[in-house]
Design a protein around this motif. Structure first.
Motif, mmCIF file in Angstrom:
data_model
loop_
_atom_site.group_PDB
_atom_site.id
_atom_site.type_symbol
_atom_site.label_atom_id
_atom_site.label_comp_id
_atom_site.label_asym_id
_atom_site.label_seq_id
_atom_site.Cartn_x
_atom_site.Cartn_y
_atom_site.Cartn_z
ATOM 1 N N TYR A 197 38.441 35.021 47.575
ATOM 2 C CA TYR A 197 39.425 36.004 48.015
ATOM 3 C C TYR A 197 40.362 35.418 49.073
ATOM 4 O O TYR A 197 41.535 35.778 49.124
ATOM 5 C CB TYR A 197 38.737 37.281 48.504
ATOM 6 N N LYS A 215 42.079 31.772 46.937
ATOM 7 C CA LYS A 215 42.827 32.057 45.710
ATOM 8 C C LYS A 215 43.759 33.250 45.847
ATOM 9 O O LYS A 215 44.852 33.260 45.300
ATOM 10 C CB LYS A 215 41.880 32.304 44.532
ATOM 11 N N LEU A 216 43.324 34.285 46.566
ATOM 12 C CA LEU A 216 44.117 35.506 46.656
ATOM 13 C C LEU A 216 44.836 35.670 47.992
ATOM 14 O O LEU A 216 45.656 36.561 48.148
ATOM 15 C CB LEU A 216 43.228 36.729 46.392
ATOM 16 N N TRP A 249 46.043 45.697 41.603
ATOM 17 C CA TRP A 249 47.109 45.677 42.598
ATOM 18 C C TRP A 249 48.412 46.016 41.890
ATOM 19 O O TRP A 249 48.736 45.402 40.865
ATOM 20 C CB TRP A 249 47.256 44.295 43.241
ATOM 21 N N GLU A 267 54.073 37.225 41.340
ATOM 22 C CA GLU A 267 52.666 37.277 41.765
ATOM 23 C C GLU A 267 51.810 36.346 40.915
ATOM 24 O O GLU A 267 50.969 35.615 41.438
ATOM 25 C CB GLU A 267 52.123 38.701 41.693
ATOM 26 N N LEU A 317 49.674 33.097 42.193
ATOM 27 C CA LEU A 317 48.230 33.021 41.966
ATOM 28 C C LEU A 317 47.862 31.830 41.091
ATOM 29 O O LEU A 317 46.869 31.149 41.353
ATOM 30 C CB LEU A 317 47.709 34.328 41.369
ATOM 31 N N ARG A 350 47.552 28.801 42.986
ATOM 32 C CA ARG A 350 46.320 28.747 43.785
ATOM 33 C C ARG A 350 45.083 28.541 42.909
ATOM 34 O O ARG A 350 43.964 28.564 43.402
ATOM 35 C CB ARG A 350 46.157 30.046 44.579
ATOM 36 N N VAL A 355 44.247 30.484 40.069
ATOM 37 C CA VAL A 355 43.774 31.665 39.344
ATOM 38 C C VAL A 355 44.159 31.532 37.874
ATOM 39 O O VAL A 355 45.284 31.164 37.544
ATOM 40 C CB VAL A 355 44.366 32.961 39.949
ATOM 41 N N ASP A 365 37.421 37.177 39.221
ATOM 42 C CA ASP A 365 37.135 36.557 40.509
ATOM 43 C C ASP A 365 35.944 35.609 40.360
ATOM 44 O O ASP A 365 35.415 35.420 39.260
ATOM 45 C CB ASP A 365 36.936 37.602 41.610
ATOM 46 N N LEU A 383 46.699 42.932 37.963
ATOM 47 C CA LEU A 383 47.986 43.174 38.587
ATOM 48 C C LEU A 383 48.781 44.017 37.601
ATOM 49 O O LEU A 383 48.707 43.788 36.395
ATOM 50 C CB LEU A 383 48.762 41.861 38.800
#
Length: 125
Positions: free
Chosen positions: A23, A26-27, A67, A75, A79, A82, A84, A113, A121
Motif C-alpha cells: 500500500y 505501490k499505491l 477508488w 491513475e 500505478l 509503480r 501494479v 494487492d 479504480l
C-alpha cells in the motif's frame, strides 16, 4: 439510522507488514493511525479503510474496494509505473481491454494487492 453513520471499508491481509509495504510502495498510501486491530488509511472526503490481519485474506472473488477517479488513464499509468498489474477479464457481457472495462456507465480497471484482494479504480461510475 445507518444513513447518518460514517462508512469505511475493511480490507484483509494475511501478512500485515507485506500489505503495508504494498500500500505504501505501490499505491503511495500511508496509514494515518495504527491500532491494535490494524492500520487506518484515509482518502478524500474523510473516507477511510482498515487494513487488518486475518488468515482469510484474498479469498473473496469480488471487488473489495474502489477508488473513484476523474482520470482513469493517468491513475493507471502512475500505478503501472509503480509495478501494479491490472487484471483482464472476459466474461459474457464483461470484457476488459488493456485492463479497462468501458460501458455506458463509465470505465473501470481492477488489480490485486499483495494479499490477493481485488481492488478497483473507476471513472464516471
Amino acid at each position: 439510522m445507518l444513513s447518518d453513520l460514517e462508512i469505511y471499508a475493511v480490507v484483509p491481509a494475511s501478512d500485515l507488514g507485506r500489505a503495508r509495504e504494498f500500500y505504501q510502495d505501490k499505491l503511495g498510501l500511508e496509514p494515518i493511525e495504527e491500532r491494535r486491530e490494524g492500520l487506518i488509511y484515509q482518502g478524500a472526503g474523510g473516507t477511510k479503510f482498515l487494513l487488518y490481519e486475518t488468515q482469510f485474506a484474498g479469498t473473496a472473488q469480488n471487488t473489495a474496494m474502489n477508488w473513484a477517479t476523474k482520470d482513469l488513464d493517468a491513475e493507471m499509468s502512475e500505478l503501472r509505473g509503480r509495478g501494479v498489474v491490472f487484471e483482464d477479464y472476459d466474461f459474457p457481457g464483461f470484457k476488459t481491454e488493456n485492463g479497462v472495462l468501458a460501458d455506458d456507465d463509465g470505465r473501470a480497471a481492477w488489480f490485486k494487492d499483495s494479499e490477493g484482494n481485488i481492488l478497483a479504480l473507476s471513472e464516471g461510475m
